[in-house]
Design an enzyme around this catalytic site. Structure first.
Site, PDB file in Angstrom:
ATOM      1  N   HIS A  75       0.969  -1.564   0.320  1.00 19.01           N
ATOM      2  CA  HIS A  75       0.055   0.042  -0.221  1.00 19.01           C
ATOM      3  C   HIS A  75       1.150   1.012   0.001  1.00 19.01           C
ATOM      4  CE1 HIS A  75       0.707   0.586   4.402  1.00 19.01           C
ATOM      5  NE2 HIS A  75       0.561  -0.489   4.185  1.00 19.01           N
ATOM      6  N   ASP A  77      -0.410   4.473   0.994  1.00 16.27           N
ATOM      7  CA  ASP A  77      -1.436   5.112   1.936  1.00 16.27           C
ATOM      8  C   ASP A  77      -0.676   4.926   3.310  1.00 16.27           C
ATOM      9  OD1 ASP A  77      -3.055   3.183   2.370  1.00 16.27           O
ATOM     10  OD2 ASP A  77      -4.417   3.656   3.404  1.00 16.27           O
ATOM     11  N   ASP A 108       6.458   1.837   6.737  1.00 14.23           N
ATOM     12  CA  ASP A 108       4.978   1.121   6.521  1.00 14.23           C
ATOM     13  C   ASP A 108       4.428   2.630   5.754  1.00 14.23           C
ATOM     14  OD1 ASP A 108       2.840   0.192   7.327  1.00 14.23           O
ATOM     15  OD2 ASP A 108       2.762   1.049   8.422  1.00 14.23           O
ATOM     16  N   GLU A 142      -5.142   0.417   2.456  1.00 21.88           N
ATOM     17  CA  GLU A 142      -5.215  -0.958   3.894  1.00 21.88           C
ATOM     18  C   GLU A 142      -5.206   0.523   5.267  1.00 21.88           C
ATOM     19  OE1 GLU A 142      -2.839  -2.926   6.369  1.00 21.88           O
ATOM     20  OE2 GLU A 142      -2.562  -0.708   6.200  1.00 21.88           O
ATOM     21  N   GLU A 143      -4.342   1.967   5.378  1.00 24.55           N
ATOM     22  CA  GLU A 143      -4.433   2.204   6.656  1.00 24.55           C
ATOM     23  C   GLU A 143      -5.776   3.273   7.015  1.00 24.55           C
ATOM     24  OE1 GLU A 143      -2.136   1.433   8.398  1.00 24.55           O
ATOM     25  OE2 GLU A 143       0.201   1.796   7.497  1.00 24.55           O
ATOM     26  N   GLU A 171       4.620  -5.548   4.317  1.00 26.68           N
ATOM     27  CA  GLU A 171       4.752  -5.303   5.725  1.00 26.68           C
ATOM     28  C   GLU A 171       6.123  -5.446   6.276  1.00 26.68           C
ATOM     29  OE1 GLU A 171       2.248  -3.534   7.131  1.00 26.68           O
ATOM     30  OE2 GLU A 171       0.398  -3.578   5.474  1.00 26.68           O
ATOM     31  N   HIS A 360       4.110   4.528  11.846  1.00 27.34           N
ATOM     32  CA  HIS A 360       3.649   4.480  12.747  1.00 27.34           C
ATOM     33  C   HIS A 360       4.035   6.242  13.423  1.00 27.34           C
ATOM     34  CE1 HIS A 360      -0.071   2.583  11.707  1.00 27.34           C
ATOM     35  NE2 HIS A 360       0.544   2.342  10.559  1.00 27.34           N
TER      36      HIS A 360
END
Length: 390
Positions: A75, A77, A108, A142-143, A171, A360
């Site tokens: 992903h 995003d 990520d 995904e997020e 991931e 994150h």
């Protein structure tokens, strides 16, 4: 003349500079589409909609049309950057400092996307025509709610003859050093809300009220003390976490009319949504039989548990990781959920990517050396995959 290897560092920098905070595309998929289409990949931009959810752009790109078909899923995003002033480098500048690339999504998981893109481009360039095909399933959801992303791309892939034989989700799987962990499954997640209705009354006259708190407290104590299983070779014991216990009562001399609690269960494939619901209902019935009350139960089925059993595909990836990093990776099913939970319904899937120490977080970053090493691992996996029977 020897081909010049593709460097994933500038690819990652370009991706980070795309402000693709979920569900915004931010230019990241456009960048990837241009990068891959000019290298011979056939690209499809897929936009999916559902009432009440944001529109989401996705990308499917494939080189070749025959089997074996290896897919990389990821992903572009990212989560919001948080307080920008807390970053030592702007979150979308992709600055390189002290050997690290700083930016939201560096780990990520734009780092993995860049590394696999570089590896795939180099393999295609050096191999010419090879038996098989490589594809990318890249979502912008995904997020977010994960409704208009990978799950719908997979449906489209099935309808159009693009289901892969195997899939790697990028991931960030490693804990302390690149190569230490491959994820071959994930625990399931299921959330519950239990409400007990009573009758409000004065605390001085409890016999005139019907207090729901002791009933719910008995239930919570019962389930919190329960051991759901002992775990197995690949899964730790399932867990139950109580997250709220509320009565909505600010007064100290009033017995409330309602008590509500929420809890979450993370479980292995030894359980199912149906079996866990039945277990919770049985615990409610037992306490209700002892203490009475009017009970209600609300259930949210999150992600189902799954595992890709160790075999030739998992072994190939383990060997490739060890050959490139010197570390033989352990197989894990820890963590929360990922889009692998959707892929597992179509083909064997595992997760491998860089270390996840800063995902994150403020100052999310990946070491330049680690990014290039991740590309080397992906390159080894691709080369071994298309030269072996898996």
């Amino acid at each position: 003349m020897k081909n010049t290897p593709t460097d994933s560092v500038p690819i990652l920098q370009d991706l980070i500079r795309c402000r693709s905070v979920t569900p915004a595309e931010g230019g990241a998929l456009t960048y990837l589409e241009n990068l891959l289409s000019t290298r011979g990949f056939i690209c499809h931009r897929l936009i999916f909609r559902q009432e009440g959810t944001p529109d989401v752009e996705n990308l499917f790109a494939r080189f070749g049309s025959s089997a074996p078909h290896l897919c990389f899923a990821g992903h572009t995003d990212v989560v919001p950057e948080g307080i920008v002033d807390s970053w030592t480098h702007p979150p979308f500048a992709a600055d390189i400092a002290e050997g690290f690339i700083f930016g939201r999504g560096a780990c990520d998981m734009k780092g993995s996307v860049a590394a696999f893109a570089g590896a795939a481009i180099d393999f295609v360039k050096s191999s010419g025509k090879f038996k098989g095909s490589i594809s990318f399933l890249i979502t912008g959801d995904e997020e977010g709610p994960a409704i208009n992303g990978t799950v719908k791309v997979l449906q489209w892939m099935e309808e159009n003859g693009h289901i892969p034989d195997h899939c790697i989700v990028g991931e960030p799987s490693c804990l302390d050093t690149l190569g230490d962990t491959i994820k071959i499954g994930r625990r399931g997640s299921m959330s519950f809300t239990v409400t007990v209705e009573g009758r409000q009354g004065h605390a001085a006259y409890p016999h005139k009220a019907d207090n729901p708190i002791p009933k719910l407290a008995r239930f919570i104590d019962r389930i919190a003390a329960a051991q759901l299983d002992d775990g197995n070779e690949h899964f730790d014991p399932s867990t139950l976490a109580v997250t709220t216990f509320d009565v909505g009562n600010p007064a100290g001399n009033v017995i409330p009319s309602r008590a509500m609690a929420k809890f979450n269960i993370r479980f292995s494939p030894e359980h199912s949504f149906a079996s866990l619901r039945s277990w919770v209902e049985a615990q409610i019935a037992s306490v209700r039989g002892q203490m009475g009350g009017t009970w209600s139960l609300s259930v949210t089925e999150g992600a189902d548990a799954f595992i890709t059993e160790p075999g030739s595909f998992v072994g190939l990836v383990q060997d490739a990781v060890e050959r490139e990093t010197g570390v033989f990776p352990k197989l894990s099913t820890s963590g929360g959920t990922s889009d692998a939970r959707f892929v597992k319904d179509y083909c064997p899937v595992l997760e491998f990517g860089p270390t996840n120490a800063t995902i994150h977080q403020t100052n999310e970053r990946i070491a330049v050396d680690e990014l290039r090493a991740t590309q080397a691992v992906y390159g080894r996996i691709i080369a071994d995959y298309f030269s072996a029977e898996v």
